[in-house]
Every structure is written in C-alpha cells, then in structure tokens.
Design a protein around this motif. Structure first.
Motif, PDB file in Angstrom:
ATOM      1  N   ARG A  66       0.810  -1.218   0.000  1.00 24.44           N
ATOM      2  CA  ARG A  66       0.000   0.000   0.000  1.00 24.44           C
ATOM      3  C   ARG A  66       0.842   1.267   0.000  1.00 24.44           C
ATOM      4  O   ARG A  66       0.369   2.326  -0.420  1.00 24.44           O
ATOM      5  N   LYS A 118      -0.477   7.551  -7.256  1.00 23.63           N
ATOM      6  CA  LYS A 118      -1.718   7.726  -8.004  1.00 23.63           C
ATOM      7  C   LYS A 118      -1.863   6.574  -8.984  1.00 23.63           C
ATOM      8  O   LYS A 118      -1.012   6.371  -9.842  1.00 23.63           O
ATOM      9  N   GLU A 131      -8.145   2.888  -7.711  1.00 23.21           N
ATOM     10  CA  GLU A 131      -7.819   2.546  -6.329  1.00 23.21           C
ATOM     11  C   GLU A 131      -8.553   1.292  -5.861  1.00 23.21           C
ATOM     12  O   GLU A 131      -7.953   0.457  -5.168  1.00 23.21           O
ATOM     13  N   ARG A 178      -6.525  -1.650  -7.199  1.00 26.30           N
ATOM     14  CA  ARG A 178      -5.260  -1.838  -6.480  1.00 26.30           C
ATOM     15  C   ARG A 178      -5.506  -2.515  -5.136  1.00 26.30           C
ATOM     16  O   ARG A 178      -4.804  -3.442  -4.744  1.00 26.30           O
ATOM     17  N   GLU A 179      -6.543  -2.076  -4.399  1.00 25.37           N
ATOM     18  CA  GLU A 179      -6.855  -2.660  -3.105  1.00 25.37           C
ATOM     19  C   GLU A 179      -7.306  -4.115  -3.258  1.00 25.37           C
ATOM     20  O   GLU A 179      -6.936  -4.982  -2.453  1.00 25.37           O
TER      21      GLU A 179
END
Length: 383
Positions: free
Chosen positions: A225, A353, A357, A360-361
């Motif tokens: 992260r 960035k 998002e 990505r999580e």
C-alpha cells in the motif's frame, strides 16, 4: 486740532500696522489650507472603505459560486447514482437467475470461505458490483499467435485451449471528481506462474518462509500500500520474475480506442519522466508502436480488451470485436519493449496515483490469499 503733516507718513509706515495688515491678509489662506487637508483625509477614508467593501463583496460572490458549483455537482452525482440503482433493480427484475452473492460463510471448523458462483457455461465468476458488467470470470484461457510475426492468426479465448490465467483482483476505473465510471479492469496471473508470485512476495518479508503468518501478511499489505515501497516491489517483480499476466478491460459505457489510448499514454509518460532510463530512442519508438495499435474506432460497452504481458515483458493487445456467446479475439499488435508494459502495469498496481484505487486494493487482498498458502499449492488447487 490738526495733526502735523510730517507725522502722517510715520503712522502709515508704522511696523505695528504693517504686521496687523500682513496677519489679516494671510489669515484667510491658512484657514483654507487646513480645511483642504481635512477634506483629503476624508476622501482617502472613503476610498479605503469603498475598496474594502468591494473586496468583501467579490469574495462573497466567489465563495457563493464555489458552494453552488459543489452543491450542483453533488446533486448530479446523487442523481446518477439513483439512476444506476434503478437500472440495476430493473435488470434484476428482468433476470430470472438469482443475484450474485457477495457474502462469505464459515465452515464448522471456523474457516472463512467465499461462496462460489457459476455462470451458464459452468465457469466460476466473481461479482464486480457493477450493474453493466456484473461479473468477471475467475479463470480465462488466452491463446496467443504461435507463429512469430504472423498477425493473420487470431488470438482466441476459450475454456479448452491456450494458457490459463487466474484472477487476482478487479475494480472500476473512474474519472473526474464526481466519479464517472469508465471501465472495469481485472488483473490476471498465469496459473502456472502463481508460484513465482508467491515466492517473490513471501521471500520479501521472510526469506526463510514458504508461507506468511498474519503479522507478516500485515507487513506485506502495508508495504504494497505504500506508494514508494509498493512501486519498488512490483517494479522488481515484473522485471525479474518473468511472471505472465493479463489486464482485462471491459468498458461500462461506450467509448473509443483513442480515449483509452490517451489514458494509457498519459500514465506511461508520467512515470517515464521520473527516470532517466526511459529517455532513449528505443523507448520513444516503443511508445509510437503502442499508440499506433489504438488508431481505431469505437469500443462498445461490455466488449473486452486484453493487454497481455508474456514472460519476457512483451505486450500483446487483443480486442473482442464480436458479439454473442462465441468470443473471438482480434490481435491488434505487439510491442516488444518490456519497459512499456511494466510502466503500464504499475499504473494499476502501485504508486501515489493509480488508475483504479479499488482495483489496487482488490489486487492486494488477492495477493494476501496467495501468500497465506504454501508456495506452489495455489496452482494445483486452481487447476
């Protein structure tokens, strides 16, 4: 008695009389100068008050404009969300099949497991939470052209041919501050290469381990992260592990190749400018080749675009231009420079960035499921 004539000039030229005369002559001018100074001070005060009131008025107008703009955008976003919810409800009413469950359940031993859902063809699917593209397949099989340099051989996706890829994570790509959805993206890793992914990430946290315990998983999650450490980790993994992977992109609204290309190119250019290793002619030529692949027309919603990265990092782009049950992929082209695909992949995996998002999580959580099992066991369970 008459006054002597020789005394009259003396009285006229008396110093005292001259002083009185001078005082009477200049007394009027002194008074007007003082009043003039008082008038200037008053005017200056009035000018300052006007400027202050004018500034306050302009600031109040600007603030009111910003507030009204934000309120209008919020109302628009709320209206779009309500409209999407209504469309989702209508689709659920029209569909005879039950909705895709997202929840998990626990076995008698307390083990947490996900509910497995199959589509009409019997494939395992993963819910996306999107009404237009409700699910992604858990596994896809991608077959690239076997003849090197032969563009006439089309690439295909089927359940019986080609190399199998397993979904790691997915999410939606949004643009603007009101969150307009553009496409769903899923990150797939070749099933046979999952062990390479496991080994690299496990060894990063504990060089002597074959699986990670909860505290070590938390350390890996924190590292992935982190903007800097996460980018370094994925950059090294993509460069050194020869792990094959695919980005599956499915638009949720009608778009075109130029719009998708511009988004890809901006992300690649932004990352390449940070490193002098990309400032050479070969990388510039690779960028031109990549742009040329997208000199096409429209991309309807629900049509899939595959960005495939092989073990050497070469990028192959395919597009499903067909409609119906039979999925037929068209080979758009190939870019050999490994650096280009690596920068494009990093746009979804790591950095301050990213393009999505949620994706990505989701990818990070998918990786956590891999590293909690012994290296090499995930592929056998999937197959």
């Amino acid at each position: 008695m008459l006054r002597p004539t020789h005394l009259r000039p003396v009285l006229r030229s008396s110093p005292r009389c001259q002083q009185c005369l001078r005082r009477s002559l200049f007394s009027g001018k002194g008074t007007s100068r003082v009043s003039q100074d008082l008038d200037l001070n008053k005017l200056n005060s009035q000018r300052r008050d006007y400027e202050r009131h004018r500034t306050i008025f302009l600031a109040a107008g600007a603030t009111a404009g910003i507030i009204s703009f934000i309120y209008t955008a919020w109302k628009l976003k709320k209206a779009l969300a309500q409209q999407a919810e209504k469309q989702k409800e209508k689709a659920a009413v029209k569909c005879d099949a039950p909705p895709i469950p997202k929840e998990t359940f626990k076995t008698e031993a307390g083990e947490k497991r996900k509910i497995v859902v199959h589509d009409e063809e019997g494939r395992v699917i993963v819910p996306t939470g999107n009404s237009v593209v409700p699910a992604f397949p858990r596994n896809i099989e991608v077959k690239l052209s076997s003849a090197e340099g032969d563009d006439s051989i089309a690439a295909t996706i089927s359940d019986k041919q080609g190399n199998e890829y397993t979904l790691v994570g997915l999410g939606v790509r949004t643009v603007t501050f009101i969150g307009i959805q553009v496409y769903m993206v899923g990150f797939y890793v070749a099933t046979q290469d999952i062990a390479k992914l496991q080994q690299y990430l496990v060894k990063k946290i504990n060089p002597t381990a074959t699986t990670l315990i909860p505290s070590e998983k938390d350390a890996l999650r924190k590292a992935l992260r982190d903007a800097t450490e996460g980018e370094e980790t994925w950059d090294a993994l993509l460069r050194d592990s020869d792990c094959r992977s695919v980005l599956r992109i499915v638009p949720v609204r009608d778009t075109d190749f130029h719009h998708l290309r511009d988004g890809f190119v901006r992300s690649i250019a932004a990352r390449s400018q940070r490193n002098q290793a990309y400032n050479d002619e070969s990388f510039g030529a690779a960028m031109k080749e990549f742009k040329a692949l997208f000199n096409r027309g429209s991309v309807p919603k629900k049509q899939e675009l595959l960005l495939c990265r092989d073990g050497k990092g070469a990028l192959t782009v395919m597009f499903n231009s067909s409609r119906g049950k039979e999925s037929k992929m068209e080979l758009l082209g190939k870019v050999e420079d490994e650096r280009l695909s690596r920068l494009l992949w990093l746009n979804y995996l790591a950095g301050s960035k990213v393009a999505s998002e949620p994706a990505r999580e989701s990818i990070i959580e998918g990786v956590m499921e891999f590293v909690e099992r012994p290296v090499g066991t995930v592929a056998s369970q999937v197959v």
